[in-house]
Design an enzyme around this catalytic site. Structure first.
Site, PDB file in Angstrom:
ATOM      1  N   GLY A 237       0.822  -1.300  -0.157  1.00  0.00           N
ATOM      2  CA  GLY A 237      -0.080   0.108   0.094  1.00  0.00           C
ATOM      3  C   GLY A 237       0.874   1.448  -0.029  1.00  0.00           C
ATOM      4  O   GLY A 237       2.015   1.244   0.182  1.00  0.00           O
ATOM      5  N   THR A 241      -0.247   4.392   5.434  1.00  0.00           N
ATOM      6  CA  THR A 241      -1.639   3.871   5.384  1.00  0.00           C
ATOM      7  C   THR A 241      -1.295   2.945   6.582  1.00  0.00           C
ATOM      8  O   THR A 241      -2.646   2.232   7.007  1.00  0.00           O
ATOM      9  CB  THR A 241      -1.801   2.985   4.294  1.00  0.00           C
ATOM     10  OG1 THR A 241      -0.532   2.247   3.893  1.00  0.00           O
ATOM     11  CG2 THR A 241      -2.031   4.265   3.151  1.00  0.00           C
ATOM     12  N   LYS A 243       1.092  -0.011   7.556  1.00  0.00           N
ATOM     13  CA  LYS A 243       1.343  -1.431   7.142  1.00  0.00           C
ATOM     14  C   LYS A 243       2.232  -1.901   8.509  1.00  0.00           C
ATOM     15  O   LYS A 243       1.958  -2.860   8.894  1.00  0.00           O
ATOM     16  CB  LYS A 243       2.197  -1.325   5.890  1.00  0.00           C
ATOM     17  CG  LYS A 243       1.488  -1.121   4.570  1.00  0.00           C
ATOM     18  CD  LYS A 243       2.341  -1.193   3.359  1.00  0.00           C
ATOM     19  CE  LYS A 243       3.616  -0.137   3.343  1.00  0.00           C
ATOM     20  NZ  LYS A 243       2.877   1.175   3.148  1.00  0.00           N
ATOM     21  N   GLU A 459      -9.300  33.455  -7.370  1.00  0.00           N
ATOM     22  CA  GLU A 459      -9.903  32.444  -6.607  1.00  0.00           C
ATOM     23  C   GLU A 459     -11.458  32.527  -6.719  1.00  0.00           C
ATOM     24  O   GLU A 459     -11.899  31.094  -6.674  1.00  0.00           O
ATOM     25  CB  GLU A 459      -9.551  32.377  -5.214  1.00  0.00           C
ATOM     26  CG  GLU A 459      -7.921  32.316  -4.857  1.00  0.00           C
ATOM     27  CD  GLU A 459      -7.726  31.256  -5.296  1.00  0.00           C
ATOM     28  OE1 GLU A 459      -8.212  30.055  -5.290  1.00  0.00           O
ATOM     29  OE2 GLU A 459      -6.407  31.292  -5.679  1.00  0.00           O
TER      30      GLU A 459
END
Length: 644
Positions: A237, A241, A243, A459
């Site tokens: 991954g 994340t 692991k 913007e």
């Protein structure tokens, strides 16, 4: 009877140091003696007598072992200039003695063995040769100490300090333990302190790993039906994340010894060291079974083997040993191998086959519910207001990994402390999201009035293109406060509901139009083009290219896959799969698509020029407006225009 293995005395580090030190001392004394005896040129005694008869000898030093012979120097030595001699006289230096020393140092030196010749002294006197015998006041004890004990002690100390320094760099093994594994072991008493309750947003991964834990606890239940324990599981991954966190949670749940190390710890400059460390690691693990071995960043040693010249022999030997060990151990003992990587595409096929890493567990970035669960885990130890809304924060953090969310919660807590508050508010949480995405506010960067107006209109142009089109996410916030990551302002969009994983062609085109609306506003209002649109153009071009080359949304190329993704979990770099002529046609189609979207953005802004001007002026005064304020003004101006 004591069954413990006795340590061989030859393997004692102190004895090894002593043996090496003695050998080095003997070698040093031999070298010193050789240097002393090799001074000058050796001649025979008969040649010495011949030189003596021919009156070529200037001086002789007699000793017990040898005669040292100095040949007469026939050359002339004088100062190159009178100035040097005059300077020495002024300084009180005897010039004659200087010349005499120079003459002596220029003599050739010979030596020969000592022979008891009773006529030798008479012959030396007859030829007018100077001779002498060195006076030796030797202390045997002092000589023995200086020659043997002192060098031995110095060499031993240097060798000891050298090996101690290398031991720290090699994880405690030193030179004698260079091939030993440096894995960090967590046992039942010294546990990782992490369980599955500390991991959120990865329910599918946890489900796969729970089965491995259950097998370690109840192997007979699986063996009764003929099921075998998976030898290994590969966690794959993007970075951040969780692991490594999942691997530690497995060890915490299984309550078995847990060996943790990185793939790079196997690789050294010496060929064979990595393979030795793999053997030592599995030897330790087998002794502690049932247990878990976790190798983080396994791509450091598991890269695909090839015949390229640049291939690394040490890494390949380490990989070969790892493959052999994974085949050799008995899975019924309860030995499980976990590994993690974010580059599965580079791993060797032999490493990924069934029987080695039987399972590939994907650890993806969390979805909306997963992000909310992760925020709950990280915020449980943080003092917060009772009215915080983690769902709103989860909506605003689409694409964030678990590590990003943990960082955001920590930034919110730090902000609360800076603001002298005892609890974290919803404002702190949302501001933390912006800090991670865009950086901190740059209070020392003051824009000129002209630049401020350009940024504000730019913007608001994005926001209006978002509000008018159907397939876009609503505006959450507009600001023209500069940020540390380089933005002079930005428009923040937050989905109203669960994010979706499929994008239609219309949605992509609308998003490209939003990106290009900033530059369209600059040209429409100020008739200028600024560098502020660089990031927008980059994202718009990337989306347009993906549409044509990867998603099959091109009218000209149809469903042809013209590019593929490499390093999916890292930079997601695309690689071309087509000819140079096709690349040229792709570029032309991208330019045409961007041109159409730009014209569409310009048309939207012209139709809503009144709202553009009014909202921009409001933003210039306030510097930051919320999505609700934006929609209120936009809707009011639109109604007034319809009434007219």
């Amino acid at each position: 009877m004591d069954n413990k293995k006795k340590r061989s005395p030859l393997k004692s580090p102190l004895l090894i140091f002593l043996v090496i030190s003695v050998a080095a001392t003997v070698l040093l004394n031999v070298i010193m003696l050789s240097m002393q005896t090799s001074r000058g040129q050796e001649i025979s005694y008969s040649n010495f007598l011949k030189m003596l008869n021919e009156e070529k000898i200037d001086e002789v030093i007699l000793s017990r072992e040898q005669l040292t012979i100095y040949e007469k120097f026939d050359g002339e030595i004088e100062f190159k200039s009178n100035d040097a001699a005059a300077l020495m006289s002024i300084l009180g230096i005897d010039t004659d003695s200087v010349l005499e020393n120079a003459r002596k140092s220029s003599r050739n030196v010979y030596y020969t063995g000592y022979i008891a010749d009773s006529r030798l002294l008479e012959m030396l006197d007859e030829k007018g040769v100077q001779y002498s015998t060195p006076i030796q006041r030797n202390n045997p004890i002092l000589d023995f100490f200086l020659t043997w004990i002192l060098p031995l002690g110095i060499i031993y100390l240097l060798f000891f300090l050298l090996t101690r320094s290398m031991s720290k760099k090699m994880g405690g093994g030193g030179i004698m333990g260079i091939g030993q594994s440096s894995a960090k072991m967590y046992n039942v008493e010294n546990a990782t302190g992490i369980t599955f309750a500390d991991v959120a947003g990865q329910e599918e991964a946890k489900e796969s790993l729970r089965e491995i834990v259950d097998y370690l606890h109840n192997p007979s239940k699986y063996q009764a039906i003929g099921a075998k324990q998976p030898k290994g599981a590969l966690l794959v991954g993007p970075p951040g994340t969780g692991k490594t966190l999942l691997a530690k949670a497995v060890a915490g749940e299984a309550k078995v010894p847990f060996f943790s190390l990185s793939g790079s710890e196997f690789v050294e400059m010496f060929v064979g060291v990595g393979a030795s460390r793999v053997r030592d690691l599995f030897k330790q693990a087998n002794a502690k079974a049932p247990c878990i071995i976790f190798i983080d960043e396994i791509d450091a040693i598991g890269k695909s083997r090839d015949n390229q010249i640049s291939s690394n022999d040490e890494r390949e030997q380490t990989l070969n040993q790892l493959l052999s060990e994974m085949d050799g151990f008995d899975s019924s003992k309860g030995l499980v191998i976990l590994a993690a990587t974010n580059r599965p595409e580079v791993l060797d096929k032999a490493l990924l086959r069934p029987g080695r890493f039987d399972r590939r567990i994907i650890v993806e970035k969390p979805d909306l519910k997963g992000r909310e669960d992760i925020l709950k885990v990280h915020i449980k130890n943080v003092k917060t207001d009772t009215d915080i809304n983690l769902h709103e924060m989860a909506l605003a953090t689409s694409g964030a990994a678990g590590a990003d969310l943990a960082n955001m919660v920590n930034e919110a807590a730090l902000r609360a402390v800076r603001c002298n508050r005892k609890t974290v508010t919803q404002e702190d949480l949302m501001e933390a999201v912006e800090i991670i995405i865009a950086g901190k506010e740059k209070k020392d960067r003051i824009l000129s009035e002209k630049e401020k107006r350009i940024v504000a209109f730019h913007e608001v142009g994005h926001a209006i293109a978002t509000a008018v089109q159907k397939h876009t996410q609503p505006v959450h916030k507009i600001t023209i406060v500069p940020r540390t990551m380089g933005s002079l302002g930005y428009t923040m969009q937050v989905p109203e509901e669960e994010e979706h994983y499929l994008m239609t062609k219309d949605e992509i085109v609308d998003q490209i139009t939003v990106f290009l609306a900033g530059r369209a506003t600059e040209e429409l209002v100020f008739n200028v083009k600024t560098t502020g649109a660089a990031n927008d153009i980059e994202h718009a071009t990337e989306l347009a290219r993906s549409m044509i080359t990867q998603y099959g949304m091109s009218d000209k190329f149809g469903m042809a896959g013209l590019e593929s993704i490499q390093n999916k979990y890292l930079d997601g770099r695309s690689v071309s799969n087509c000819s140079e002529e096709t690349k040229t046609d792709i570029d032309k189609e991208i330019v045409g698509l961007l041109k159409n979207c730009y014209e569409k953005a310009t048309d939207i802004l012209k139709k809503n020029r009144g709202a553009l001007d009014e909202i921009s002026e409001f933003l210039i005064n306030k510097e930051t407006i919320t999505g609700d304020q934006f929609m209120e003004i936009f809707s009011r101006v639109k109604e007034e225009k319809n009434d007219d």
